[in-house]
Each structure stands twice: as C-alpha cells, then as structure tokens.
Motif scaffolding. Structure first.
Motif, PDB file in Angstrom:
ATOM      1  N   SER A 321       0.826  -1.214   0.000  1.00  0.00           N
ATOM      2  CA  SER A 321       0.000   0.000   0.000  1.00  0.00           C
ATOM      3  C   SER A 321       0.851   1.251   0.000  1.00  0.00           C
ATOM      4  O   SER A 321       0.545   2.238  -0.694  1.00  0.00           O
ATOM      5  CB  SER A 321      -0.926   0.007   1.219  1.00  0.00           C
ATOM      6  OG  SER A 321      -1.868  -1.038   1.141  1.00  0.00           O
ATOM      7  N   SER A 322       1.933   1.228   0.775  1.00  0.00           N
ATOM      8  CA  SER A 322       2.816   2.398   0.787  1.00  0.00           C
ATOM      9  C   SER A 322       3.394   2.648  -0.600  1.00  0.00           C
ATOM     10  O   SER A 322       3.561   3.796  -1.029  1.00  0.00           O
ATOM     11  CB  SER A 322       3.940   2.209   1.813  1.00  0.00           C
ATOM     12  OG  SER A 322       4.888   1.249   1.384  1.00  0.00           O
ATOM     13  N   LEU A 323       3.688   1.564  -1.322  1.00  0.00           N
ATOM     14  CA  LEU A 323       4.219   1.679  -2.685  1.00  0.00           C
ATOM     15  C   LEU A 323       3.169   2.246  -3.643  1.00  0.00           C
ATOM     16  O   LEU A 323       3.457   3.169  -4.420  1.00  0.00           O
ATOM     17  CB  LEU A 323       4.677   0.293  -3.163  1.00  0.00           C
ATOM     18  CG  LEU A 323       5.072   0.162  -4.637  1.00  0.00           C
ATOM     19  CD1 LEU A 323       6.306   1.010  -4.939  1.00  0.00           C
ATOM     20  CD2 LEU A 323       5.332  -1.309  -4.981  1.00  0.00           C
ATOM     21  N   LEU A 324       1.949   1.712  -3.582  1.00  0.00           N
ATOM     22  CA  LEU A 324       0.897   2.165  -4.488  1.00  0.00           C
ATOM     23  C   LEU A 324       0.537   3.626  -4.239  1.00  0.00           C
ATOM     24  O   LEU A 324       0.293   4.395  -5.181  1.00  0.00           O
ATOM     25  CB  LEU A 324      -0.350   1.289  -4.323  1.00  0.00           C
ATOM     26  CG  LEU A 324      -0.198  -0.193  -4.695  1.00  0.00           C
ATOM     27  CD1 LEU A 324      -1.526  -0.919  -4.516  1.00  0.00           C
ATOM     28  CD2 LEU A 324       0.323  -0.361  -6.125  1.00  0.00           C
ATOM     29  N   ILE A 325       0.508   4.018  -2.962  1.00  0.00           N
ATOM     30  CA  ILE A 325       0.191   5.417  -2.632  1.00  0.00           C
ATOM     31  C   ILE A 325       1.296   6.348  -3.143  1.00  0.00           C
ATOM     32  O   ILE A 325       1.021   7.399  -3.728  1.00  0.00           O
ATOM     33  CB  ILE A 325      -0.005   5.578  -1.113  1.00  0.00           C
ATOM     34  CG1 ILE A 325      -1.266   4.823  -0.666  1.00  0.00           C
ATOM     35  CG2 ILE A 325      -0.119   7.055  -0.737  1.00  0.00           C
ATOM     36  CD1 ILE A 325      -1.415   4.718   0.835  1.00  0.00           C
ATOM     37  N   GLU A 326       2.544   5.953  -2.936  1.00  0.00           N
ATOM     38  CA  GLU A 326       3.670   6.774  -3.406  1.00  0.00           C
ATOM     39  C   GLU A 326       3.626   6.967  -4.921  1.00  0.00           C
ATOM     40  O   GLU A 326       3.953   8.047  -5.436  1.00  0.00           O
ATOM     41  CB  GLU A 326       4.998   6.131  -3.014  1.00  0.00           C
ATOM     42  CG  GLU A 326       5.435   6.409  -1.605  1.00  0.00           C
ATOM     43  CD  GLU A 326       6.874   5.988  -1.336  1.00  0.00           C
ATOM     44  OE1 GLU A 326       7.397   6.343  -0.279  1.00  0.00           O
ATOM     45  OE2 GLU A 326       7.483   5.297  -2.197  1.00  0.00           O
TER      46      GLU A 326
END
Length: 557
Positions: A321-326
């Motif tokens: 999720s942190s990757l997709l949000i970034e």
C-alpha cells in the motif's frame, strides 16, 4: 570355539522388545558382540556377505514389519556395541554415518551406551539412549530420545537405516557433530531490562535466544569457559544461523553478564499466549527505539519468531500500500477496483470467498483485505518496485540486521509476471517472520525504520541497519489511516476492540501447499508498542494470531 563363544554370549544377553519381538541387546558399548542374523561373517560386514547377492532382483514395494525390525536391530545393536563400521554399513550413507558414529566415542566421549527400541510405526522406529559422558575424570549421565526410519537401498532394495545426523541425536542437523571439552564460549547470565535473570525454566521460549546470546557475547561478557557436551554446528547450520547448543554440562564455567531489552511482564504474557495455540510465534517491539520487548514460540526448538521464513500473506499489503500510494496508484479515500477475480500473468487471483466491493474506496479494500485491489495494479509496476520499497523504506531483505542473536531479515526477491503479482499480497517468493512484520508496523507508527534489537548496540559497538529513505508525510498519513480503519472497522476490529484510537492493524492469511488451513498472521501497533504474530495452519489471522497480539498491546499500556 567361536561358535561356543557366540552361544554363551547369547545366554548372557538381555533382549529389548522392538514391536513385540526381541530385538536389541542392551549392554554397554565395547563389550564383544555376536551374529544376530545368518553367519558370523554376514553380521560382521553388515549382512553383505554372500556370492549370489549381486544377482538377485532389486526388491521394491512397502517395507514389511520384519524388514523394518531387522534393519533397525542390526544398526542399533552395532552402534550400542561400538562397532562403528558395522553400524554404518547398516545405513544408506556408510561414509557419513562412520564419521559421526566414530566421533560419538572419540569426540563426544560417550561411553556405556544403552539403547532401548520402542514400537515401530511403519518404517519409523523410536528409541531411547542412555550413556555416560566422561572427560578428564569427570562423568555425568546423558539420556535422550531419538528415532530412525528404514528405507530401501536404491541399488538392491535392501532395507537400511536412512541416515541423517538427527538419528544419532535429535539436536543434530546434517553437518553438525557432538563434541565434549572446554567450551569455546564462556557461559552468560542473561538479564531482562529490569536486571532480572532470564532462564528457560521461567521462559521456555528463550532457549534459542539464550544460546545465541552466549555465542555472541560469551567472550565479551568476561566469563570463563566450562567443560560440556555440545552440538558443534556445521556449515549448513551456520548458514541457517543456528547457534551451538549445550547438551550436558560437566563442569561449570564462570558466566559473564549480558543485559537484554526484554520486558519480564510482556515476555511472561507472550509465553502464556502462544502456549494456547499450536505453532504460534509472536514478537513485541518499541517503535521509537527498536527495542525487542518480547519474543515467544509455542515450540521451544527452532525460533520461528526471529528466524522463521514464511509467506506473510496479506500483512504484506502494508508495504504494498505504501508503494501504491507513493506511485499515485491508490489513495485512501478514492475509488479503487475490487472485483471477485483478476487474471495476471496467466494466473487467476481470487478474493476470500470471491467477494467483491462495488464502488468502494482503497481504504475499504484494504480493511476487507481485497486481493484483487492489489493484483489489478501489478501491470503498472516494475518487477523490482516492491523489492526496493521493502529495502529502502522498511529496512528489510538486505541481510544486515544485527539484533544481538541470529535472525532472518525477511526476503522480497525481484520477480516477474504472476509471481510478482503474488508478492504484492504476501505470497510468491516473499518470506517474513513475526520480527519482520512487527518492525513493519513499528515503522508505520514511528514514521521511520528503527532496526529491532535485543541487546543494546552500546554493548559491543555494532552498527545497526538503517533505511535509505522515509515515506513522505502524505503517504505516511494515508497508511496510518488504512491501518487505523482496519483496526476499527475491518478484519482486525474484533481482536483490536477497545484498544483505540491511537492504533492500527492488518490481518493476513497465507496459503501453504499441502496445508489444509492457511497460516494466520496479524500485525498491529498501539501507542509506542508494535507486535506481530503468526499461528501456522491456524486459519484466518484475525481469529488466531490477532488475540495474541492484541493481548500484548493491551498489557503494554
């Protein structure tokens, strides 16, 4: 004359029953033996004598009870009598068995060996060993249980003992050996953060941790070595980060002292909680510092909490999720697809019970643990994106953690196609343990990665691992929102009930081939505490690992 001697020895020997039939003679090693089967020559060379053996057809099929009993008896009797060559010839790895069996007397200084065989269960035969460890005038008894498995030789189908080092002693892995002498490492007295003594009597889960502390800090702590029988690890075990293990102490050394970060209250509670489940492990850390406050496992052998290597299932979605949000591929409150299934790389991925969320947000998908919400974004990512995110932001998968005892730092390999997509939801080649996933939750709570540690780096001036970057304030805020919403209204809500509002959690279920139920995972934080747990083959993480983690967060205040 030889025949009369063998007859006389038969009369003196007391048989032990193996599966209801007299099989193994229980006498001290070194006493003269006799032929149990066929001629004396056949017994002496492991039953290989006979000019027609090479012309017989290879026997196949399941082993009979008689074959199992005969092979086990031949091996155990020869071992007990100190007939190394004969015992090794009764195995499927004569050279490997010879080295360990010879070392049993020469290196481990074990004498007066008595072996009692139990009842066979198919090809497996349990047995107990009693012996005396004698070294430089000091002697102590040793008793343990082990087991062997009879197999057919590939060349001729003959029943032989399948050789592994664990046959000799259950704590041995292949490549390890038994040694008695002055220990290479002095003993240590391990202390908790309050100065109390840590022992396996009080905390059964800490056996592997205490072994690791001794190996790492025995010499630094200023102790003096004693004399002991120990497992000396070989190359494979060292690669797996297994520590040497003491089996019997003949004379005490003078221990040094090493202080850990463990909380006695949380460690005690962690021991109690994992004991109620089969194959459970849990770790508690302090996000602001990285201090490990508790580590516990149901099984008291391998330390799965610190060294395990398991697919983390949907708990991995925290990192994803942190990757997709970034990358702008997801936003907490914006619409996000969650279809019943999604095909990528030739694989058809499903949600649990093929549920779907129509018109929902990414936050709703995260809280419900929608797999397809993540798989649907795989085509927009590079093969190494998730690997870099795990390494650079969460400090994982670099093999550089130095916590004070052996540990596994997680693995997020670069993959492609369907395997890359599977890694987004914690399957594929991704591997973690509770220590790693507690650190993931701690990173979100603290806002940056702090390498977990069990012994302060000031003790030995070691350098702790660091992350190369932190998440942006916007990404971090959204990630915390996802975890908080899941703890309040999602799959983690039942376990986390009453622990809010400064909290967050994520559940996970990881499928394992050949396993009826998935491994249940749970990672969460509350205040300045973070924890993660796994119950192998337990089912859904919210129902299994969740209550364990939540109880520790609740107790920590």
């Amino acid at each position: 004359m030889g025949k009369r001697r063998r007859v006389a020895e038969r009369r003196r020997a007391r048989p032990v029953v193996l599966g209801g039939v007299a099989a193994v003679v229980v006498i001290g090693a070194g006493v003269g033996g006799y032929a149990l089967y066929g001629s004396g020559a056949a017994a002496e060379d492991g039953g290989r004598a006979g000019s027609t053996a090479d012309h017989k057809p290879v026997k196949t099929g399941p082993l009979t009870a008689t074959e199992v009993r005969t092979a086990a008896t031949r091996f155990l009797t020869a071992w007990q009598r100190g007939r190394t060559t004969q015992a090794a010839a009764a195995t499927d790895d004569a050279s490997g068995a010879t080295a360990l069996l010879a070392g049993y007397t020469k290196d481990a200084h074990l004498q007066n060996v008595k072996i009692t065989a139990g009842t066979a269960a198919g090809p497996k035969v349990p047995f107990s060993v009693r012996a005396t460890v004698s070294y430089r005038g000091i002697s102590k008894p040793l008793a343990y249980d082990s087991a062997l498995t009879v197999v057919r030789a590939e060349s001729d189908g003959k029943p032989l003992v399948g050789w592994h080092a664990a046959v000799l002693h259950p704590d041995l892995a292949d490549g390890d050996r038994l040694v008695t002498g002055e220990s290479g490492t002095p003993p240590v007295t391990a202390l908790d953060r309050n100065g109390g003594k840590l022992t396996t009597a009080a905390y059964p889960s800490l056996g592997a941790v205490l072994d690791g502390l001794r190996e790492k800090y025995g010499k630094l702590a200023g102790g003096k070595a004693g004399v002991e029988l120990r497992v000396l690890r070989g190359a494979a075990s060292k690669k797996a980060k297994l520590s040497d293990k003491t089996l019997q102490e003949l004379s005490q050394g003078t221990p040094g002292t090493v202080k850990t970060t463990l909380s006695p209250a949380l460690q005690d509670l962690a021991e109690q909680k994992v004991a109620k489940s089969d194959h459970a492990s849990v770790v508690v850390v302090r996000p602001s510092t990285g201090e490990i406050l508790a580590v516990a496992n149901t099984g008291h052998g391998f330390d799965a909490a610190l060294q395990g290597s398991l697919a983390p299932g949907s708990t991995m979605k925290v990192i994803t999720s942190s990757l997709l949000i970034e990358k702008g591929l997801a936003s907490a409150d914006k619409p996000h697809p969650c279809p019943k299934t999604f095909t990528f790389g030739g694989w058809k991925f499903h949600n649990d019970d093929d549920f779907e969320i129509k018109g929902g947000t990414f936050k709703a998908s995260f809280a419900r643990s929608c797999n397809t919400a993540f798989i649907s974004q795989a085509g927009k990512l590079k093969n190494d994106d998730l690997t870099k995110q795990a390494e650079e932001v969460f400090g994982l998968s670099r093999n550089n953690w130095a916590i004070g005892v052996p540990s596994f730092d997680g693995s997020v390999p670069v993959q492609s196609a369907a395997q890359m997509a599977a890694s987004l939801i914690g399957q594929g080649g991704v591997r973690m343990n509770p220590l790693n996933m507690a650190s993931v939750a701690a990173t979100v709570q603290a806002g940056s990665f702090h390498q977990p540690y069990l012994v302060s780096p000031s003790v030995d001036h070691r350098k702790l691992a660091t992350a190369s970057r932190t998440m942006s304030a916007g990404t971090l805020s959204q990630l915390r929102e996802l975890l908080q919403y899941t703890a309040a209204y999602g799959t983690a809500a039942e376990a986390m009930s009453g622990l809010g509002p400064d909290y967050g959690a994520k559940t996970g279920s990881a499928e394992v081939d050949g396993q009826k139920k998935p491994n249940g995972w749970f990672t969460a934080y509350r205040g300045d505490l973070a924890a993660a747990g796994v119950v192998q083959a337990g089912g859904h993480g919210g129902d299994t690992a969740g209550p364990i983690v939540a109880a520790l967060l609740r107790a920590g205040g």
